[in-house]
Design an enzyme around this catalytic site. Sequence first.
Site, PDB file in Angstrom:
ATOM      1  N   THR A 168      13.284  59.915  58.915  1.00 19.70           N
ATOM      2  CA  THR A 168      11.915  60.109  58.462  1.00 19.70           C
ATOM      3  C   THR A 168      11.150  61.016  59.435  1.00 19.70           C
ATOM      4  OG1 THR A 168      12.066  57.903  57.571  1.00 19.70           O
ATOM      5  CG2 THR A 168       9.864  58.813  57.775  1.00 19.70           C
ATOM      6  N   THR A 186      10.176  60.510  53.796  1.00 22.89           N
ATOM      7  CA  THR A 186      11.396  59.778  54.149  1.00 22.89           C
ATOM      8  C   THR A 186      12.439  59.907  53.068  1.00 22.89           C
ATOM      9  OG1 THR A 186      12.252  57.604  54.777  1.00 22.89           O
ATOM     10  CG2 THR A 186      10.531  57.590  53.133  1.00 22.89           C
ATOM     11  N   GLY A 260      10.264  55.557  61.753  1.00 20.83           N
ATOM     12  CA  GLY A 260      10.650  54.341  62.501  1.00 20.83           C
ATOM     13  C   GLY A 260      10.749  53.083  61.666  1.00 20.83           C
TER      14      GLY A 260
HETATM   15  O1  DON Z   1       9.546  54.072  53.690  1.00 24.27           O
HETATM   16  C1  DON Z   1      10.004  53.426  54.625  1.00 24.27           C
HETATM   17  O2  DON Z   1       9.390  52.516  55.157  1.00 24.27           O
HETATM   18  C2  DON Z   1      11.380  53.775  55.153  1.00 24.27           C
HETATM   19  N1  DON Z   1      12.096  54.495  54.135  1.00 24.27           N
HETATM   20  C3  DON Z   1      11.260  54.542  56.425  1.00 24.27           C
HETATM   21  C4  DON Z   1      12.598  54.774  57.082  1.00 24.27           C
HETATM   22  C5  DON Z   1      12.462  55.373  58.422  1.00 24.27           C
HETATM   23  O3  DON Z   1      11.402  55.548  58.959  1.00 24.27           O
HETATM   24  C6  DON Z   1      13.725  55.701  59.113  1.00 24.27           C
HETATM   25  N2  DON Z   1      13.469  56.545  60.235  1.00 24.27           N
HETATM   26  N3  DON Z   1      13.259  56.356  61.342  1.00 24.27           N
END
Ligand code: DON
Length: 361
Positions: A168, A186, A260
């Site tokens: 993300t 993301t 995150g």
């Molecule tokens: O939308 C969300 O909360 C997740 N798809 C976010 C995933 C994410 O931040 C992974 N990266 N660090």
Amino acid sequence: MQHNLARTLSLIAERGSAGFYDGPVAELIVAEMRKGGGLITHRDLAAYTARVRQPVSTTFRGHVVYGPPPPSSGGTVLAETLNILERFPLREQGRYSATTLHLMSEAMRRSYLDRARHIGDPDQVAIPGHLTSKEYAASLADSIDPERATPSVSLAGELPIVGESESTTHFSIIDGHGMAVANTYTLEDSFGSRVVVRGGGFLLNDEMGDFNWKPGHTDTQGTIGTEANTIAPGKRMLSSQCPVIVTRHGEPVLVTGSPGGRTIINTVACIVLNALEFEMSPVQAVDASRMHHQWLPDELRLESRSAGSPPLPSERLKEMGHRVKEVTRQGDAHTIARDPQTGLLTGVADRRRGGKAAGPD
Ligand code: DON
């Protein structure tokens, strides 16, 4: 054509590796490759021969250790690691003392960097001879701080390390008219589902894991099975994305957000509090050590402070009943702050994963 392993092995025994690469076994391999859309042809296989090479060796505490030469990195990296470690009296420290584990990891870190930097097929790559020399190992051993881990990136030297994360991403913008954008996007995992839409040029995400995928199962490890976010037709999955614009008297003063997963919201909470409550400068607000509590697991994650900063009150928090876990890094919150008095914009690229602040001079 019926073949089995015994037949394959007898062919190799009869004809040596040539039988393997240009005989009937090659037919099988090529047929199999073709089924999977593979690129290897008969010609490639026929041109391949096994090579006999000299092992790599080093000495260690009166022994000679032989290992495989390139294209395996095994012998070279093992020799380099042992050469570094023989400079330290590990036995006196005990196998599982912090000192031994620290020194071992520092030696491994350095020899694996050389693996990345130098080692490949020796028929195509010139591999420097010094990697297994005792003098070189001595210089690497001297570079080890006995008390502190060396950040791997700091050793990379000329090697470009991509700071960009695969997951993300967040960016913050304020334009010349004061228009602000906070954008977090993301795909969930790296490259999402790894499927590119042909002709479309974009990837499909793999966000299904953002649903509560075990309905009814909520546990202390942090699996949530509550009804609100269980999968249902037409339903959109819960996200933690939290792009934020803060305004004062109708003007943007802070634009931020972060990747995150579930930590995103708390990363943003930390930055907003740092700026608005603790009146930190934009750089301090982004740099400052972050924290995260997400109900379950019932643990308080504290991001380590940079060297030289006062220590975190972890012990006191433990006395207060918190289960404290230190983590090295939380989020990546590229942020813009606008001074409401002067209108000065400060862009802060979060140092945690790398990024860039840019604007007109
Ligand atoms: O939308 C969300 O909360 C997740 N798809 C976010 C995933 C994410 O931040 C992974 N990266 N660090």
